[in-house]
Motif scaffolding. Sequence first.
Motif, PDB file in Angstrom:
ATOM      1  N   TYR A   1       0.860  -1.302   0.073  1.00 40.24           N
ATOM      2  CA  TYR A   1       0.077   0.016  -0.029  1.00 40.24           C
ATOM      3  C   TYR A   1       1.072   1.415  -0.155  1.00 40.24           C
ATOM      4  O   TYR A   1       0.779   2.061  -0.959  1.00 40.24           O
ATOM      5  CB  TYR A   1      -1.021  -0.160   1.199  1.00 40.24           C
TER       6      TYR A   1
ATOM      7  N   ALA B   1      -1.518  -5.490  -3.461  1.00 39.90           N
ATOM      8  CA  ALA B   1      -2.081  -5.172  -2.070  1.00 39.90           C
ATOM      9  C   ALA B   1      -3.534  -5.691  -2.048  1.00 39.90           C
ATOM     10  O   ALA B   1      -3.968  -6.331  -0.995  1.00 39.90           O
ATOM     11  CB  ALA B   1      -1.843  -3.732  -1.961  1.00 39.90           C
TER      12      ALA B   1
ATOM     13  N   LEU C   1      -6.165  -6.367   1.184  1.00 36.21           N
ATOM     14  CA  LEU C   1      -6.244  -5.064   1.894  1.00 36.21           C
ATOM     15  C   LEU C   1      -7.442  -4.436   2.288  1.00 36.21           C
ATOM     16  O   LEU C   1      -8.445  -4.868   1.690  1.00 36.21           O
ATOM     17  CB  LEU C   1      -5.643  -4.033   0.700  1.00 36.21           C
TER      18      LEU C   1
ATOM     19  N   ARG D   1      -8.350   0.013   1.244  1.00 35.97           N
ATOM     20  CA  ARG D   1      -8.765  -0.779   0.173  1.00 35.97           C
ATOM     21  C   ARG D   1      -9.459   0.115  -0.794  1.00 35.97           C
ATOM     22  O   ARG D   1      -9.254   0.105  -2.152  1.00 35.97           O
ATOM     23  CB  ARG D   1      -9.713  -2.142   0.404  1.00 35.97           C
TER      24      ARG D   1
END
Length: 102
Positions: A53, A75, A80, A85
């Motif tokens: 991230y 990710a 995530l 996200r």
Amino acid sequence: MIEVDNLQFVSAAVWLGESYRVLGNDGASHQWWEEACVRSQELRMFNPVIADYWLGRALEGLGDVVGAIKVYRNALSQQLLYPARGEVEVALKRLKALLRKD
């Protein structure tokens, strides 16, 4: 505590990169984003999804669209979670649109 220290440093480096960009100091901005890239690799052994991230954020700041897309996708594939996200999903749409324009 190494994980916490690295996470705090990476996030701070990204924010400093963004702050210096806004202030028009491209040299300092670039330096902090580069540092975030290096430190996110150190974070990878403890928390790979968060490392990707932050690496994506740093690569995006450096203008590496292809690299940012790659690590952002990675990710997302590692589960995530919210709110990061959602940020990554929006960033991916924006970066893919940039690639199509070029």
